[in-house]
Write an enzyme that holds these catalytic residues in place. Structure first.
Site, PDB file in Angstrom:
ATOM      1  N   GLY A   1      53.603  55.906  31.871  1.00  0.00           N
ATOM      2  CA  GLY A   1      54.451  54.785  31.463  1.00  0.00           C
ATOM      3  C   GLY A   1      53.554  53.607  31.118  1.00  0.00           C
TER       4      GLY A   1
ATOM      5  N   TYR B   1      54.707  41.490  42.872  1.00  0.00           N
ATOM      6  CA  TYR B   1      53.536  42.225  43.371  1.00  0.00           C
ATOM      7  C   TYR B   1      52.286  41.351  43.485  1.00  0.00           C
ATOM      8  CZ  TYR B   1      56.186  45.954  40.858  1.00  0.00           C
ATOM      9  OH  TYR B   1      57.135  46.807  40.357  1.00  0.00           O
TER      10      TYR B   1
ATOM     11  N   CYS C   1      64.449  27.959  39.890  1.00  0.00           N
ATOM     12  CA  CYS C   1      64.442  27.225  41.147  1.00  0.00           C
ATOM     13  C   CYS C   1      64.084  28.123  42.327  1.00  0.00           C
ATOM     14  CB  CYS C   1      65.787  26.539  41.355  1.00  0.00           C
ATOM     15  SG  CYS C   1      66.133  25.428  39.997  1.00  0.00           S
ATOM     16  N   GLU C   2      62.843  28.551  42.357  1.00  0.00           N
ATOM     17  CA  GLU C   2      62.272  29.363  43.437  1.00  0.00           C
ATOM     18  C   GLU C   2      60.794  29.021  43.506  1.00  0.00           C
ATOM     19  OE1 GLU C   2      63.681  31.755  45.367  1.00  0.00           O
ATOM     20  OE2 GLU C   2      65.599  32.034  44.319  1.00  0.00           O
TER      21      GLU C   2
ATOM     22  N   ARG D   1      56.528  40.502  37.578  1.00  0.00           N
ATOM     23  CA  ARG D   1      55.400  41.169  38.237  1.00  0.00           C
ATOM     24  C   ARG D   1      54.532  40.228  39.076  1.00  0.00           C
ATOM     25  NH1 ARG D   1      51.709  43.507  36.199  1.00  0.00           N
ATOM     26  NH2 ARG D   1      51.652  45.236  37.640  1.00  0.00           N
TER      27      ARG D   1
ATOM     28  N   GLU E   1      53.798  62.113  32.959  1.00  0.00           N
ATOM     29  CA  GLU E   1      54.786  61.036  32.812  1.00  0.00           C
ATOM     30  C   GLU E   1      54.136  59.655  32.757  1.00  0.00           C
ATOM     31  OE1 GLU E   1      58.140  63.301  35.593  1.00  0.00           O
ATOM     32  OE2 GLU E   1      56.794  61.845  36.515  1.00  0.00           O
TER      33      GLU E   1
HETATM   34  C1  LIG Z   1      57.390  55.108  37.549  1.00  0.00           C
HETATM   35  C2  LIG Z   1      57.171  56.546  37.396  1.00  0.00           C
HETATM   36  C3  LIG Z   1      56.257  57.029  36.460  1.00  0.00           C
HETATM   37  C4  LIG Z   1      55.419  56.142  35.585  1.00  0.00           C
HETATM   38  O1  LIG Z   1      54.462  55.434  36.277  1.00  0.00           O
HETATM   39  P1  LIG Z   1      53.352  54.625  35.449  1.00  0.00           P
HETATM   40  O2  LIG Z   1      52.484  54.044  36.487  1.00  0.00           O
HETATM   41  O3  LIG Z   1      54.050  53.602  34.656  1.00  0.00           O
HETATM   42  O4  LIG Z   1      52.636  55.609  34.596  1.00  0.00           O
HETATM   43  C5  LIG Z   1      56.133  58.403  36.318  1.00  0.00           C
HETATM   44  N1  LIG Z   1      56.865  59.254  37.082  1.00  0.00           N
HETATM   45  C6  LIG Z   1      57.739  58.817  37.997  1.00  0.00           C
HETATM   46  C7  LIG Z   1      58.523  59.803  38.776  1.00  0.00           C
HETATM   47  C8  LIG Z   1      57.922  57.461  38.192  1.00  0.00           C
HETATM   48  O5  LIG Z   1      58.795  57.036  39.110  1.00  0.00           O
END
Ligand SMILES: *Cc1c(COP(=O)(O)O)cnc(C)c1O
Length: 420
Positions: free
Chosen positions: A275, A316, A344-345, A312, A273
């Site tokens: 992202g 973070y 305004c922060e 971000r 997964e």
């Molecule tokens: C956010 C998330 C991802 C993706 O994370 P990345 O760091 O963007 O690759 C994959 N799986 C789950 C369950 C997530 O919550």
């Protein structure tokens, strides 16, 4: 960031000068490179080509329909975390048999919608959720495919807000309770257990935590199989980091090289997964300098993008490289500055204590590596319309989301009659 380069004195995205895009669409503006997106997706896909696998792009990183369609055309599935993301994924043409559904708080409506479209599986995060999915599936007369999300208690060595696999985390089922949960799951009539899942955090810059977490999960898979449950899918989650400044994260092929030997013989389909790794460096946020200001203790560069556009740094303390759009400023005298927005922060900044060349008001800056968790986390705070998104492919620039209007800001709001 390879597809954002200086050419003929100015920053280009692929073959399009950034200045041309902002002349047409204004600032702040998100720009994505089609070539970068394809390259990153294909790097992942080919790295794992030796193992049956499904890439489920974690669409919470960037859920624009055009980007999802592009991924789907490449053969990608998606990892969704809400009913809204399911809606987007289907609208973009992602096949349901490549959709996995994660998240600690799926509600009954979301579960029903996902069952109705027959998604590949739910990644289940608690026994209460298992029960809830079973109930909804029973009411529909179907069986829900599930993987149990195991929390392996491995430190991913990243920012605490994006660590998800530690004991204190809200995510997943504790590793030492997992066998019990598997037994519960297999006893439920409307649940079909098909896999295990783990995702330990984001922006990981080493392979070791992936390997350690996977080893823990595989130990469990053996035990579960010994109890007669067939595990067909192993989901290793996402989390592979990118270069924001000088990080040197492993490449997908490094991850594959470390992981393949552990799973190759298992006769399972691997799900991953990613992202951030796919979209992060494919995007940047372009902003215009409004003013510069010498404060008592600090010098400020005030720009037209703010924390509502890219949260971000505020959320973070994340670092994003900032470059002038016109190359001639790269050599200008430098100052230590805070790059701040109009919101305004005091927490509204894109960079703090950053040494940047002097770029005059009216000129533009590019905030790099903003393709992941950028636009998707933007808001209308301070009643600021959200930015447009533009997808560049070769010499073409395509608007994939228009800038919001003031009318968009009040859409759905109503003044009750008693206030007339
Ligand atoms: C956010 C998330 C991802 C993706 O994370 P990345 O760091 O963007 O690759 C994959 N799986 C789950 C369950 C997530 O919550």
């Amino acid at each position: 960031m390879e597809d954002f380069q200086y050419r003929e004195g100015e920053l280009y995205c692929e073959d399009v000068p950034v200045s041309r895009i902002i002349k047409e669409y204004g600032t702040p503006c998100y720009i994505y490179s089609h070539a970068s997106l394809l390259r990153q997706y294909r790097a992942y896909d080919s790295a794992f080509s030796g193992i049956p696998h499904i890439i489920a792009f974690a669409m919470k990183a960037n859920s624009n329909l055009a980007i999802l369609r592009l991924m789907a055309k490449e053969g990608s599935g998606v990892d969704i975390v809400s009913g809204g993301e399911l809606f987007r994924a289907l609208r973009a043409g992602v096949p349901p048999q490549k959709i996995v559904f994660a998240g600690v708080g799926k509600n009954p409506d979301e579960i029903r919608d996902a069952l109705k479209t027959d998604i590949l599986m739910f990644n289940v995060e608690s026994s209460a959720e298992l029960q809830a999915i079973n109930d909804v599936a029973a009411s529909m007369g179907v069986r829900a495919r599930v993987a149990l999300r195991i929390n392996p208690d491995i430190d991913p060595k990243t920012h605490p807000y994006i660590s998800t696999g530690l004991k204190k985390s809200k995510f997943g089922i504790a590793a030492d309770r997992a066998l019990e949960e598997f037994k519960l799951a297999t006893s439920l009539k409307h649940i079909e257990v098909v896999g295990v899942h783990k995702h330990i955090g984001s922006q990981l810059t080493e392979v070791t935590p992936f390997v350690e977490a996977l080893k823990k999960i595989l130990g469990l898979v053996q035990q579960v199989k010994a109890h007669g449950t067939d595990i067909r899918y192993i989901n290793i989650g996402g989390g592979l980091g990118i270069t924001y400044s000088d990080e040197k994260p492993p490449k997908p092929q490094d991850l594959a090289a470390a992981i393949a030997p552990l799973v190759q013989h298992l006769n399972c389909t691997l799900i991953m997964e990613p992202g951030r790794n796919i979209v992060g460096n494919a995007g940047s946020l372009i902003t215009r300098i409004l003013y510069t200001k010498q404060g008592e203790a600090k010098r400020f560069v005030i720009v037209d993008a703010a924390m509502n556009d890219l949260i971000r740094p505020s959320l973070y303390g994340a670092y994003h490289e900032i470059r002038p759009v016109q190359q001639r400023f790269v050599q200008a005298a430098t100052h230590m500055v805070d790059v701040v927005g109009p919101v305004c922060e005091s927490g509204d900044f894109l960079a703090k204590d950053r040494t940047l060349p002097e770029v005059p008001p009216g000129e533009f800056l590019a905030v790099m590596s903003a393709g992941a968790y950028g636009f998707v986390m933007s808001s209308n705070y301070n009643s600021r319309p959200r930015s447009p998104e533009v997808l560049v492919r070769g010499g073409e620039a395509h608007l994939i989301r228009a800038r919001e209007t003031y009318e968009d800001l009040v859409k759905g709001e109503a003044i009750p009659a008693f206030l007339n």
